[in-house]
Structures are given as C-alpha cells and as structure tokens.
Design a protein around this motif. Structure first.
Motif, PDB file in Angstrom:
ATOM      1  N   GLY A 185       0.805  -1.218   0.000  1.00  0.00           N
ATOM      2  CA  GLY A 185       0.000   0.000   0.000  1.00  0.00           C
ATOM      3  C   GLY A 185       0.835   1.263   0.000  1.00  0.00           C
ATOM      4  N   GLN A 186       2.084   1.178   0.468  1.00  0.00           N
ATOM      5  CA  GLN A 186       2.973   2.342   0.477  1.00  0.00           C
ATOM      6  C   GLN A 186       3.762   2.496  -0.814  1.00  0.00           C
ATOM      7  N   SER A 187       3.761   1.479  -1.660  1.00  0.00           N
ATOM      8  CA  SER A 187       4.553   1.512  -2.885  1.00  0.00           C
ATOM      9  C   SER A 187       3.819   2.257  -3.985  1.00  0.00           C
ATOM     10  N   ALA A 188       4.534   2.570  -5.052  1.00  0.00           N
ATOM     11  CA  ALA A 188       3.937   3.287  -6.177  1.00  0.00           C
ATOM     12  C   ALA A 188       2.815   2.466  -6.794  1.00  0.00           C
ATOM     13  N   ALA A 189       1.761   3.169  -7.230  1.00  0.00           N
ATOM     14  CA  ALA A 189       0.584   2.479  -7.761  1.00  0.00           C
ATOM     15  C   ALA A 189       0.911   1.652  -8.988  1.00  0.00           C
ATOM     16  N   ILE A 190       1.964   2.030  -9.716  1.00  0.00           N
ATOM     17  CA  ILE A 190       2.312   1.319 -10.935  1.00  0.00           C
ATOM     18  C   ILE A 190       2.674  -0.140 -10.673  1.00  0.00           C
ATOM     19  N   PHE A 191       3.108  -0.452  -9.439  1.00  0.00           N
ATOM     20  CA  PHE A 191       3.492  -1.816  -9.109  1.00  0.00           C
ATOM     21  C   PHE A 191       2.290  -2.693  -8.755  1.00  0.00           C
ATOM     22  N   GLN A 192       1.088  -2.109  -8.642  1.00  0.00           N
ATOM     23  CA  GLN A 192      -0.126  -2.871  -8.351  1.00  0.00           C
ATOM     24  C   GLN A 192       0.102  -3.776  -7.141  1.00  0.00           C
ATOM     25  N   GLY A 193       0.361  -3.117  -6.006  1.00  0.00           N
ATOM     26  CA  GLY A 193       0.860  -3.787  -4.818  1.00  0.00           C
ATOM     27  C   GLY A 193       0.170  -5.073  -4.422  1.00  0.00           C
ATOM     28  N   SER A 194      -1.157  -5.058  -4.264  1.00  0.00           N
ATOM     29  CA  SER A 194      -1.862  -6.253  -3.795  1.00  0.00           C
ATOM     30  C   SER A 194      -1.713  -7.402  -4.780  1.00  0.00           C
ATOM     31  N   ALA A 195      -1.868  -7.102  -6.071  1.00  0.00           N
ATOM     32  CA  ALA A 195      -1.707  -8.150  -7.079  1.00  0.00           C
ATOM     33  C   ALA A 195      -0.285  -8.689  -7.075  1.00  0.00           C
ATOM     34  N   MET A 196       0.702  -7.811  -6.912  1.00  0.00           N
ATOM     35  CA  MET A 196       2.095  -8.247  -6.871  1.00  0.00           C
ATOM     36  C   MET A 196       2.337  -9.197  -5.709  1.00  0.00           C
ATOM     37  N   VAL A 197       1.754  -8.890  -4.550  1.00  0.00           N
ATOM     38  CA  VAL A 197       1.956  -9.727  -3.363  1.00  0.00           C
ATOM     39  C   VAL A 197       1.402 -11.126  -3.597  1.00  0.00           C
ATOM     40  N   PHE A 198       0.155 -11.218  -4.041  1.00  0.00           N
ATOM     41  CA  PHE A 198      -0.470 -12.537  -4.193  1.00  0.00           C
ATOM     42  C   PHE A 198       0.154 -13.324  -5.342  1.00  0.00           C
ATOM     43  N   LEU A 199       0.513 -12.651  -6.439  1.00  0.00           N
ATOM     44  CA  LEU A 199       1.140 -13.354  -7.552  1.00  0.00           C
ATOM     45  C   LEU A 199       2.534 -13.854  -7.172  1.00  0.00           C
TER      46      LEU A 199
END
Length: 400
Positions: free
Chosen positions: A214-228
């Motif tokens: 949630g603190q990272s840049a939106a371009i990284f799509q944080g939640s999707a990045m975590v689960f993937l």
C-alpha cells in the motif's frame, strides 16, 4: 535411394506447415503494430481533450537526511510525464535540484535534493508541487541522519540482526538432543506445533506485505504483486521439492529454514528502513521480544530431523539459512530501500512458508498412514494450538 527421397519428402511436408504457422503468428503482431501506428498518427483521442490536466501520481520511495539537507527518491505514476515545479518544507518554499532533470515519465524515478537545515529529532513535512498545481505530501516523522556505509554501522547492524535472527534459531536448535527421545505422541505434537507457528507466520507475513504494498507506487499494483509473487514462490518450491519425491528429514528441515529465512529477510528490510527513517528505535525489551518470538522457529526446524543424526555443520548451515537473511535485510533496508522491495520479499517468504506448511502436513499424514481422522488427536490439536498461541502472544512484545 528410395529412403532418401522419402526423408527429403517428409522434410518438405514438415517445412510447409511450419512456415504457415510462423505466418499466422506474425499476422496478429503486424495488425497490432499497425493499430498502434494509426493511434499515434491519427490521434483520435484529441477530440476527448477538454483541457483537464492529466492524472498525476507521485510516490516518495526513500528519504535521505545528511548535512547537505534532505534528498527524496520519487517515482512517477501518472498517465503522462510530470514536472516538479516547487518544493515546500514545513510550508516554506525551497530551491531544489532534480537528478535527472526534466519531466518524470510514468514508472521512472528521480532524486530531489533540498538544502533544508533539518532539526535532529523534529518532524518535517515535505510538499511536492507539480506544474499543474497537484500536490503530494511526505512526512519525515523523526529527523535523524541516514546511516552511511561504514564498518562500524554495518557491524552494529550485523550484531543486531544476528541477535534477533540467528541467535534464537540456534537456541531453538539446541533443544534437538533433548527432543530426540520423543515418542510418537510428542513427534505429532512437535510437527503440529510447527504447522501452527508457520500458519501464524504466513498470516503475519501476508499482512505485512500488503501494508508495504500500500505504500509503494501504484504502478506496481501492490496487492496483485503480493499474491502473484506468493503463488509463484509456492508453486516453484513445490515443483522443486517434489522432483525427487516428497521431502522428509533433512530436506524438509531445509525447506522450513528457507521459508523462515525469506520471512526474516523481509522483516530485516523493514527494520533497517525504519532505522534509516528514524521511525523506530529498538530497546532492550523489544530485542528480547524478537528473540523470544523466534526461538520456536529453531524448534520447528529441528522437528523433522529428530530421527536422524546430521553432522554438526548441518545445524550451523540451517541456522544461517533461517536467521542470516535478517542481517542482509537490515543492511539493504538501511542503505537502499523502497517499499515495493519489502512487499516483494515478504510475499516470496509467504509463498515459501505456505509450501512448508503443505509439506509438513503431508509428512504428518504419511506418518499416520494417510488416515486424516487420526490427525484429530489431542497431541495434534494441542500442538497446533500451542504454536499459534505462542506466536500470537510473543508477537505482542514486538508489535510497535
């Protein structure tokens, strides 16, 4: 002669379909390139331009405070390149330098340097103003000098990382001789306790990863990045572990140590970054809490090898694999940090922990001849409860 003709004829028959398949592969790519060319040349989106400014997004990934002022690493995430026009610190405008200069493209980063005389221990508020008037705020909660790479700094961080990462693992592994005489009921208890504490670590790791995402840049799509990333780590480690059958004994202990080590890497990144930002200070009680919290991780690593006699160096290797990444994470977090790296490291750790949970549960099922009803016993249920309860209780000592 007939065989040669037949072989050459078969090659001719095979070459034809291959060429046609290649053409069918290139055709959609050619259409895509042509569509993009038309979109660029014709610019049909111009008719939708009503004068509104583009959507802008700017994320501060790192803050460095030194005697020259403060420096911010920012990353652009808007629909178009954006330009930083002004910088405010504590509601006052300051001159600034940007490296590299010019507009910040989507996904690109730049350093913003401000010769601001920050005050030790004080909080400061930075506001970045773009040429469209959009503002992005960043707070320095406690101004302290950012650690620089020196032998003293790295040594102190290594000692602290070893104390909260390696020492408790070693203490947990030291229970190995006392537990070697464990009977079937005690073995079931210890393996179930391993699942319980790993289950808590999995939930805690996912929660921390999503917080950093949630603190990272939106371009990284944080939640999707975590689960993937977690799913990819889980599937990759499952494939590796099952190449030579189901892991057990020392192999299973190694996977447990690997999962714990990846978790400790992510936590080390977070602790190091907090120190660099002046956002946390570890007191003696808090360090003791970290140590107590991690002792059962060493017991979990020892549980699968109680029926074997590994050489002493194997225990040292397992302790380094599980606890050593805390030192590395603390170094990286204090010297070079961005929230998406912590999120990614914790997500990979979560996937590794989930893989270990599956393998330990499978090992328990094999020990009970695959009869799941026999797993619903008092040793198993009490082990699960003890693992979850101990990790939950000691986590209260380290949550700040």
């Amino acid at each position: 002669m007939n065989e040669r003709v037949t072989i050459e004829g078969n090659q001719a028959v095979e070459t034809g379909p291959r060429r046609r398949n290649l053409l069918w592969l290139l055709a959609p790519l050619a259409v895509l390139i042509a569509a993009f060319w038309w979109l660029t040349v014709a610019n049909p989106l111009a008719s939708f331009n009503n004068g509104a400014p583009p959507v802008e997004n700017l994320t501060v990934e790192r803050t460095i405070l030194d005697y020259d002022g403060l420096r911010l690493l920012v990353r652009g995430g808007g629909s178009e390149a954006m330009t930083i026009a002004q910088v405010q610190v504590d509601a006052a405008y300051w001159q600034f330098d940007q490296t590299p200069p010019g507009p910040i493209a989507r996904g690109s980063s730049a350093w913003v340097s401000v010769p601001f005389p920050w005050v030790l221990g004080e909080a400061h508020k930075v506001t970045l103003v773009t040429n469209t008037g959009a503002t992005f705020e960043h707070e320095v909660p406690v101004a302290v000098p950012t650690p620089v790479a020196s032998s003293d700094t790295l040594t102190s961080q290594a000692l602290l990382g070893a104390f909260v990462g390696i020492v408790p693992i070693v203490i947990g592994l030291m229970f190995y001789p006392a537990l070697r005489g464990a009977g079937a009921a005690m073995m079931s208890f210890l393996l179930a306790m391993t699942i319980g504490l790993l289950g808590f670590l999995f939930i805690d790791t996912i929660e921390e990863a999503l917080e950093f995402a949630g603190q990272s840049a939106a371009i990284f799509q944080g939640s999707a990045m975590v689960f993937l990333a977690a799913a990819a780590a889980f599937l990759l480690l499952m494939a590796i572990s099952r190449r030579e059958g189901r892991p057990s004994g020392l192999a299973l202990a190694t996977y447990i140590a690997l999962g714990i080590g990846l978790h400790n890497l992510g936590e080390g990144l977070a602790i190091g970054a907090a120190f660099a930002a002046g956002a946390a200070g570890l007191g003696t009680f808090l360090v003791m809490g970290f140590t107590l919290h991690n002792i059962t991780e060493g017991i979990a690593i020892a549980a699968p090898i109680l029926k074997t006699r590994p050489p002493l160096w194997r225990f040292g290797a397992l302790a380094l694999l599980a606890g050593g990444p805390a030192v590395l994470g603390m170094w990286l977090g204090s010297l070079s940090y961005a929230p998406h790296w912590s999120a990614l490291a914790l997500a990979i750790g979560a996937g590794a922990i989930l893989q270990v949970i599956v393998e330990v549960a499978a090992a328990m099922a094999r020990s009970h001849e695959g009869r799941l009803t026999e797993l619903l016993t008092m040793p198993v249920m009490s082990g699960l409860t003890a693992g979850l309860a101990f990790m939950y209780t000691t986590a209260m000592l380290v949550k700040i």
